[in-house]
Motif scaffolding. Structure first.
Motif, short mmCIF file in Angstrom:
data_model
loop_
_atom_site.label_atom_id
_atom_site.label_comp_id
_atom_site.label_asym_id
_atom_site.label_seq_id
_atom_site.Cartn_x
_atom_site.Cartn_y
_atom_site.Cartn_z
N LEU A 16 0.82 -1.21 0.00
CA LEU A 16 0.00 0.00 0.00
C LEU A 16 0.86 1.26 0.00
CD1 LEU A 16 -2.89 -0.98 2.46
CD2 LEU A 16 -3.03 -0.65 -0.02
N GLY A 17 1.94 1.24 0.74
CA GLY A 17 2.86 2.39 0.76
C GLY A 17 3.48 2.64 -0.60
N LEU A 18 3.91 1.58 -1.27
CA LEU A 18 4.48 1.73 -2.62
C LEU A 18 3.45 2.23 -3.62
CD1 LEU A 18 6.78 -1.42 -2.85
CD2 LEU A 18 7.48 0.96 -2.65
N ALA A 19 2.22 1.75 -3.52
CA ALA A 19 1.14 2.21 -4.41
C ALA A 19 0.87 3.69 -4.18
CB ALA A 19 -0.11 1.39 -4.19
N ALA A 20 0.88 4.14 -2.93
CA ALA A 20 0.64 5.55 -2.62
C ALA A 20 1.77 6.43 -3.18
CB ALA A 20 0.52 5.75 -1.12
N VAL A 21 3.01 5.99 -3.06
CA VAL A 21 4.15 6.75 -3.59
C VAL A 21 4.06 6.83 -5.12
CG1 VAL A 21 6.65 6.70 -3.90
CG2 VAL A 21 5.67 6.33 -1.64
N LEU A 22 3.70 5.73 -5.77
CA LEU A 22 3.55 5.72 -7.23
C LEU A 22 2.44 6.68 -7.66
CD1 LEU A 22 4.33 4.48 -9.97
CD2 LEU A 22 2.58 2.75 -9.55
N PHE A 23 1.31 6.64 -6.96
CA PHE A 23 0.19 7.53 -7.27
C PHE A 23 0.61 9.00 -7.15
CE2 PHE A 23 -3.43 10.05 -5.73
CZ PHE A 23 -4.29 9.91 -6.81
N ALA A 25 3.66 10.26 -7.31
CA ALA A 25 4.65 10.58 -8.35
C ALA A 25 3.97 10.85 -9.69
CB ALA A 25 5.66 9.44 -8.48
N LEU A 26 2.96 10.07 -10.02
CA LEU A 26 2.23 10.29 -11.27
C LEU A 26 1.44 11.59 -11.23
CD1 LEU A 26 0.97 6.69 -12.09
CD2 LEU A 26 2.79 7.96 -13.22
N LYS A 27 0.85 11.91 -10.11
CA LYS A 27 0.11 13.17 -9.97
C LYS A 27 1.03 14.37 -10.11
CE LYS A 27 -4.28 12.67 -9.30
NZ LYS A 27 -5.19 13.15 -10.32
N VAL A 28 2.17 14.33 -9.48
CA VAL A 28 3.12 15.45 -9.54
C VAL A 28 3.64 15.63 -10.95
CG1 VAL A 28 5.40 16.21 -8.78
CG2 VAL A 28 3.78 15.36 -7.11
N GLY A 29 3.86 14.54 -11.65
CA GLY A 29 4.39 14.61 -13.01
C GLY A 29 3.33 14.79 -14.08
N ASN A 30 2.07 15.01 -13.69
CA ASN A 30 0.96 15.16 -14.64
C ASN A 30 0.87 13.98 -15.60
OD1 ASN A 30 -0.18 17.54 -13.77
ND2 ASN A 30 1.22 18.79 -14.99
N LEU A 31 1.23 12.79 -15.16
CA LEU A 31 1.22 11.63 -16.03
C LEU A 31 0.09 10.67 -15.71
CD1 LEU A 31 5.05 10.87 -16.05
CD2 LEU A 31 3.73 12.06 -17.79
N SER A 32 -0.69 10.97 -14.71
CA SER A 32 -1.73 10.03 -14.33
C SER A 32 -2.82 9.96 -15.38
CB SER A 32 -2.34 10.43 -12.98
OG SER A 32 -2.99 11.66 -13.10
#
Length: 156
Positions: A16-23, A25-32
Motif C-alpha cells: 500500500l505504501g508503494l502504491a501511494a508513492v507511485l500515485f 509521483a504520477l500526480k506530480v508529473g501530470n502523467l496520471s
C-alpha cells in the motif's frame, strides 16, 4: 499472532505504501491517467510557443479542460503546430482565441482558451484560427535594452 500472519500484514502495508508513492509521483508529473473521459483533438498554429511542452494543461476560465497532445514544426508556414486534446464534456465556439500563458511570473506555460460568441462549435480536428504566441522574457528584455540604448544615442 503467528509469524506468518504478521509477515502478511507487513507485506500488505508495504504494498500500500508503494502504491501511494507511485500515485503521488504520477500526480506530480501530470502523467496520471485518472481522466478516462472521451477527448477530441483541436489544432492551433503559433509563431512562437516559448517553453510549452507536451502534456501541458489547456485551461479555460482557470479550469483544466484538456492537455497538449503533440507539438510539431510546419516547414511551409514556419509555425509551431500544437494539437490539444479537449475533454468531450466541453465545447468551444469557432471564434475561440488560444493564447500561450505562463503560470505565475516564471512558471510553466499552458494554453488558455478564451471562448468567443459564435453559435457554431469547433469540431474534432478543426483549427483554432485565432492565436497569440508566448511572451518570451528574453525578447522583452532585449527590446527594452535596445530602446534604452537608442534613446541614449539620440539625446547627444
Amino acid at each position: 499472532m503467528s509469524r506468518k500472519l504478521l509477515d502478511l500484514w507487513v507485506g500488505i502495508f508495504v504494498a500500500l505504501g508503494l502504491a501511494a508513492v507511485l500515485f503521488l509521483a504520477l500526480k506530480v508529473g501530470n502523467l496520471s491517467a485518472a481522466n478516462f473521459s472521451e477527448t477530441y483533438p483541436l489544432t492551433a498554429k503559433f509563431v512562437n510557443i516559448g517553453g510549452l511542452k507536451v502534456r501541458a494543461p489547456v485551461k479555460s476560465a482557470g479550469v483544466v479542460v484538456g492537455r497538449v497532445a503533440d507539438i510539431r514544426f510546419d516547414p511551409e508556414s514556419y509555425e509551431a503546430v500544437v494539437v490539444v486534446n479537449i475533454d468531450g464534456r466541453y465545447r468551444f465556439p469557432k471564434d475561440t482565441f488560444a493564447l500561450i500563458l505562463t503560470a505565475g511570473l516564471l512558471g510553466e506555460q499552458y494554453i488558455g482558451l478564451d471562448p468567443g460568441g459564435d453559435e457554431k462549435m469547433l469540431k474534432a480536428g478543426e483549427l483554432i484560427a485565432k492565436t497569440q504566441s508566448a511572451v518570451v522574457l528574453e525578447k522583452l528584455i532585449s527590446q527594452f535594452m535596445f530602446n534604452k540604448a537608442s534613446e541614449g544615442q539620440t539625446e547627444k
